[in-house]
Structures are given as structure tokens and as C-alpha cells.
Design an enzyme around this catalytic site. Structure first.
Site, mmCIF file in Angstrom:
data_model
loop_
_atom_site.group_PDB
_atom_site.id
_atom_site.type_symbol
_atom_site.label_atom_id
_atom_site.label_comp_id
_atom_site.label_asym_id
_atom_site.label_seq_id
_atom_site.Cartn_x
_atom_site.Cartn_y
_atom_site.Cartn_z
ATOM 1 N N ASP A 181 66.799 51.282 26.824
ATOM 2 C CA ASP A 181 67.454 49.992 26.994
ATOM 3 C C ASP A 181 66.477 48.824 26.903
ATOM 4 O O ASP A 181 65.263 48.983 27.101
ATOM 5 C CB ASP A 181 68.136 49.924 28.363
ATOM 6 C CG ASP A 181 69.376 50.800 28.442
ATOM 7 O OD1 ASP A 181 69.615 51.581 27.509
ATOM 8 O OD2 ASP A 181 70.094 50.701 29.459
ATOM 9 N N ASP A 182 67.059 47.650 26.622
ATOM 10 C CA ASP A 182 66.424 46.331 26.775
ATOM 11 C C ASP A 182 65.464 45.943 25.666
ATOM 12 O O ASP A 182 64.873 44.859 25.722
ATOM 13 C CB ASP A 182 65.683 46.212 28.117
ATOM 14 C CG ASP A 182 66.610 46.332 29.316
ATOM 15 O OD1 ASP A 182 67.840 46.397 29.100
ATOM 16 O OD2 ASP A 182 66.112 46.376 30.451
ATOM 17 N N HIS B 280 73.696 46.340 23.716
ATOM 18 C CA HIS B 280 73.347 46.142 25.125
ATOM 19 C C HIS B 280 73.504 44.664 25.513
ATOM 20 O O HIS B 280 72.804 44.181 26.409
ATOM 21 C CB HIS B 280 71.911 46.609 25.375
ATOM 22 C CG HIS B 280 71.588 46.889 26.824
ATOM 23 N ND1 HIS B 280 72.421 47.592 27.663
ATOM 24 C CD2 HIS B 280 70.495 46.552 27.581
ATOM 25 C CE1 HIS B 280 71.877 47.690 28.860
ATOM 26 N NE2 HIS B 280 70.709 47.049 28.851
ATOM 27 N N HIS C 14 71.380 40.524 28.112
ATOM 28 C CA HIS C 14 71.428 41.292 29.358
ATOM 29 C C HIS C 14 72.246 40.606 30.461
ATOM 30 O O HIS C 14 71.973 40.767 31.656
ATOM 31 C CB HIS C 14 70.015 41.584 29.880
ATOM 32 C CG HIS C 14 69.915 42.897 30.612
ATOM 33 N ND1 HIS C 14 70.135 43.021 31.968
ATOM 34 C CD2 HIS C 14 69.617 44.151 30.172
ATOM 35 C CE1 HIS C 14 69.966 44.273 32.340
ATOM 36 N NE2 HIS C 14 69.648 44.997 31.261
ATOM 37 N N HIS D 147 63.480 52.830 29.430
ATOM 38 C CA HIS D 147 63.347 51.473 28.901
ATOM 39 C C HIS D 147 62.090 51.398 28.042
ATOM 40 O O HIS D 147 60.988 51.682 28.523
ATOM 41 C CB HIS D 147 63.261 50.456 30.041
ATOM 42 C CG HIS D 147 64.505 50.376 30.872
ATOM 43 N ND1 HIS D 147 64.811 51.326 31.832
ATOM 44 C CD2 HIS D 147 65.521 49.470 30.870
ATOM 45 C CE1 HIS D 147 65.976 51.000 32.403
ATOM 46 N NE2 HIS D 147 66.420 49.881 31.842
#
Length: 514
Positions: free
Chosen positions: A326-327, A376, A380, A467
Site C-alpha cells: 500500500d501507499d 488506494h 489516502h 507498505h
């Protein structure tokens, strides 16, 4: 019964049933042309126009490599071949003793290819000592049904399979001078049963005690995938598992030379079968396969343009794990991609749309190397705090950013923080992927702890959360890959893990059977 009488009995039964003569390749200097025929097996690397995938993973405990044909998007035979190789690789890795550095090499050869049928031979050569061990089997794609079938589907029925074994037994007794006790495996079992006349009045008895089909029957039931698989299981260990057609229009069966005293380097036994007698043993699919083998591969075997390796593993039958990140993308993502490539691992990257434009080359590389990009959100934000219009606008903006780089939209969504409500599910327009293994890497920033959590909690069907914007997380990936690989796991994208189960608005955490 004496060996001489047994030979006479087997020869008579085979001749009456099939009307053919079986000769071992290389055994007779005056053998007819059919006996000198060769098996039709074309290495996939030599098939014009055929796309081939090739990978290997080299670690300090083992080396595994495989090569398989890419026959077009979602082709059933491609999935079956690669899944079979993946299962064999898992078995090999699970059996490691920790001694030495054994190797497993898997490959494929084309046996036949036409609009009606495609046949592939799979070989697995393992080395852990002085002598290599080779295994081989065949798979056959039937275009009419769209199914992939075992070798048994080429025969009219189990009675025809039994008759073929009788002919092979006669060849080994006569051509190689074997004794009855030296006949290998199922060939010897069938010969003994025939010689002792233990078949039931209703018909022959197949291995395992299952009544075989009455001789002369059509045997169309072996074109049914379930029946063909049952027959293949009943005849497991048969030399006909490694079946090819010969250049003379007959059958070629590979036998292990160690099972043939005095055979030297002989590896093939050829069963010449003329067209007028073929009806006694081959099914309709068998005839199509023989014709295709003799004619050579049909043109246009692969789809036009490059063929993707995505969605070529059946995780319902494998130990699969989906690593998700993620991210990102970020400054550490390129190194992460290098680590994944070393283990032939595919992952899913849940990217932020606001970062896609900053790392377009990294995003393009993700896609080119078979990884999957997920949505995603743009930057965020908590989707559960947004209106329906806000959710659609945010996800749509991220989709467009990804599409501009790779040409397609992300197929799944991971909401930041895992935050969900009914509005998100209704207006996301995508399947929602959460996780069952949280490494808590964002909090600990400790590589050893991240590795420990990933290994302790992962099991078949797991979705692991990491991540790629944190260096300790990226450093944790190689040891996680190494250990899970040693345990026989395969690393796939979430779409490959869940397949047809993915529906917009549905929420998924893992793919364990319910």
C-alpha cells in the site's frame, strides 16, 4: 503357464483385439519402417509463433525452473500446464531434506496441435545425487468441450487401454527377452491377470478392481473429464501416461531403460497402428490427436500480439499467497520489484493516484512484469467519511491516473485504513480487498518483526499487508519470499487468487475454503 505359452496367449489376444504388431524400437535389425519410427515431440521453444514463458528461482537450498507454452488469454491448457508444474514444484520443495542443493527442471513439448486438439508433454527432471530422476505425463485439450483431459481420453475405453498393455507386455517378453517377473509395474499386473484368466464374466478388470468396459464398446465415457480422470487414477503408473504419436502413425511409449535389462539407452517403444485397425483402440479425440500430430502444429497457435502470464495459476489447487503493498509507489519500490523478480513472485500494489504521475516508469514496470495495480484512492483519504459523489470522484481520478500509464483501470480497491460503510460498497464500483495478515510494518518499522509476522501468520489463501514506502518493509520482503518459497508457496496477484469470485462491492480478506 510357461513363459512361451504366456507369450503366445498375449500375442493372440492382442492380435485378435487390435490386429496389429508391436515392435520395440531398435530391437530387430530387420524391423519394418513402423518399428523405426520416432515419437513426435516438438520442444515448445522450436514451435514457430508460439509464445513461451520461462522462469527459475535459484536459492541456497534449491534451484527450480520451468518453461511452459502461452496459448492465448485464459487458455485452459496454459492454466492446466502451469498449475501442474506449480504443484510438482511445491511437492519437490516440501520434500527437501536440507542436504545439498537439489534441482528441479520442468519443461514442455508439443505432441499435437490443431483446431480440434492440442497435446502437451510435461517433463520434470530432478537431481539430488548421482542420477537424475525424470517424470513425464501428457495433457490433451479438447476444443469441442473446452476441457483439458488426461491420456486416457485418447482411448475408446478401459478395455482398449488394457489391450494396449497386453500388446506392450508381449513386446517386452519377446523383443527384450524379459521374464514374466521382470515385466514392469502395471504392464506386469495386466499380463498376469490375463494369463491367469481372472477377468470377470462381464469384462476385464482394471487396476484397483474397477470393472473395465466391455471389449468393443465405444468408450465415449472417457471423453467425460470426470470419467477420464478416474481412469487415469486407476491406471496411475502406466507407461501410457507418457504417450505420443509416432512418425509412422502409431503410438510411442517411453519406458525407463532401467526397467529393461539389456536395453542400454533405449527409451521408446513404438506401437504401429494402421488406420484400419485404429478403431479398436482410439477414441474420436485420439484420432483427431493423431492427425494433428502427423500434420504438424497448426499456424496461429498463439494469440496475436504478446500473451500475458496473468491468471495462469489455479490457486484452488495450490499453496498461493498474495503479497500486497500500500501507499506507493515510492523511492524503495524499484528495489522491491527486483526482489520479487528473483523469486518469480507477482504482487498487487495499491497505489495512490497522486503518486502515479511522480513514478510513471515504476508503475509501467509493475504492469510489464506481471504485477497488478489496485486503487488506494487519490491521497489516502478516508472513503467512509465521503459522500457517494465524493467516493466516485476520488476513485475515478485515481483510475484515470493509472490508465494513462498502463492503459487499463485498477481491477480492485483497497480503502485506506480498511474503512468501509454501505456507501463505499455501493459506489466503489470495484471489488474491495482487505487482508488477513497484517504485518503492522507501518508502526514497528522493524524488519525482523515484519518478517516474523508475515511468516507466522501466512497460510494458503492469505492476503498479506505491507507498505513499499518504508525501507524496513522492503528489506523484509526477500527473507519472506525465501522462506515461503522453500515451503512451496506461489506468489500471485489478488485477481489470480480470487478469480471469478471478485464482484464489485463485495469485500474479501482471504481465499481460504469456507
Amino acid at each position: 503357464m510357461s513363459v512361451t505359452s504366456l507369450r503366445r496367449e498375449l500375442r493372440a489376444r492382442a492380435a485378435a483385439a487390435l490386429g496389429l504388431l508391436l515392435l520395440a524400437s531398435g530391437c530387430h535389425s530387420d524391423a519394418p519402417e513402423e518399428a523405426r519410427a520416432e515419437a513426435i515431440r516438438l520442444p515448445i521453444g522450436e514451435v514457430p509463433g508460439l509464445d513461451v514463458a520461462e522462469h527459475s528461482v535459484d536459492t541456497d537450498h534449491s534451484v527450480v525452473g520451468y518453461r511452459y507454452p502461452l496459448l492465448g488469454e485464459a487458455h485452459p491448457l496454459t492454466m492446466e500446464v502451469r498449475t501442474a508444474m506449480a504443484r510438482r514444484q511445491t511437492a519437490f520443495l516440501e520434500e527437501l531434506t536440507g542436504r545439498g542443493r537439489p534441482e528441479l527442471r520442468q519443461d514442455a513439448a508439443l505432441l499435437a496441435a490443431s483446431a480440434d486438439v492440442v497435446g502437451v508433454r510435461l517433463t520434470a527432471v530432478s537431481s539430488a545425487g548421482i542420477r537424475d530422476h525424470e517424470e513425464a505425463t501428457t495433457l490433451w485439450y479438447d476444443a469441442e468441450s473446452g476441457g483439458v483431459l488426461p491420456w486416457t481420453s485418447l482411448f475408446r475405453g478401459e478395455a482398449a487401454i488394457e489391450r494396449a498393455h497386453l500388446v506392450l507386455a508381449d513386446t517386452l517378453l519377446d523383443g527384450y527377452g524379459l521374464s514374466l517377473e521382470e515385466l514392469p509395474g502395471i504392464v506386469g499386473e495386466v499380463a498376469l491377470r490375463s494369463a491367469r484368466e481372472t477377468a470377470s464374466p462381464e469384462g476385464a478388470v482394471a487396476p484397483g478392481g474397477a470393472p473395465a468396459e466391455t471389449p468393443g464398446g465405444e468408450g465415449t465415457d472417457l471423453l467425460d473429464p470426470v470419467r477420464a480422470a478416474e481412469a487415469a487414477q486407476a491406471w496411475e503408473g502406466s507407461p501410457f501416461e507418457d504417450l505420443a504419436f509416432s512418425t509412422a502413425g502409431g503410438l510411442a511409449v517411453r519406458l525407463d531403460p532401467t526397467q529393461l535389462p539389456g536395453a542400454g539407452r533405449v527409451s521408446d517403444v513404438v506401437l504401429p497402428l494402421e488406420a484400419k485397425t485404429a478403431e479398436g483402440i482410439l477414441s474420436a479425440l485420439g484420432f483427431h490427436a493423431r492427425d494433428a500430430a502427423l500434420e504438424g502444429p497448426a499456424p496461429g497457435l498463439s494469440a496475436d500480439g504478446p500473451v500475458s502470464e496473468k491468471d495462469t495459476l489455479d490457486c484452488l489447487r495450490l499453496k498461493c499467497v498474495a503479497l500486497t503493498f500500500d501507499d506507493g509507489p515510492g523511492e524503495h519500490t524499484e528495489g522491491l520489484l527486483d526482489s520479487l523478480a528473483a523469486f518469480d513472485a507477482k504482487a498487487t500494489f495499491y497505489v495512490l493516484g497522486s503518486l502515479v504521475g511522480e513514478f510513471p516508469e515504476t508503475v509501467a514496470r509493475m504492469d510489464a512484469e506481471g504485477h497488478e495495480l489496485g486503487n488506494h484512492t487519490w491521497k489516502h483519504d478516508d472513503l467512509s467519511a465521503m459522500s457517494a459523489a465524493g467516493i466516485e470522484a476520488d476513485l475515478g481520478r485515481t483510475n484515470r491516473a493509472v490508465r494513462e500509464v498502463i492503459g487499463s483501470d485498477p481491477p480492485t480497491l483497497r480503502p485506506p485504513y480498511g474503512a468501509l460503510n454501505g456507501t463505499v460498497r455501493e459506489h466503489a464500483g470495484l471489488p474491495i480487498l482487505l487482508w488477513d495478515v497484517d504485518t503492522i510494518d507501518w508502526r514497528s518499522r522493524d524488519t525482523d518483526e515484519i518478517v516474523g509476522r508475515a511468516l507466522d501468520k501466512s497460510t494458503a489463501g492469505s492476503v498479506v499487508l505491507l507498505h513499499d514506502i518504508h525501507a524496513p518493509s522492503v528489506r523484509a520482503v526477500p527473507p519472506v519470499l525465501k522462506e515461503l518459497h522453500r515451503q512451496g508457496y506461489h506468489f500471485v496477484t489478488v485477481s489470480e487468487m480470487f478469480g471469478a469470485m471478485l464482484e464489485p462491492g463485495d469485500v474479501f480478506t482471504d481465499a481460504r475454503p469456507q
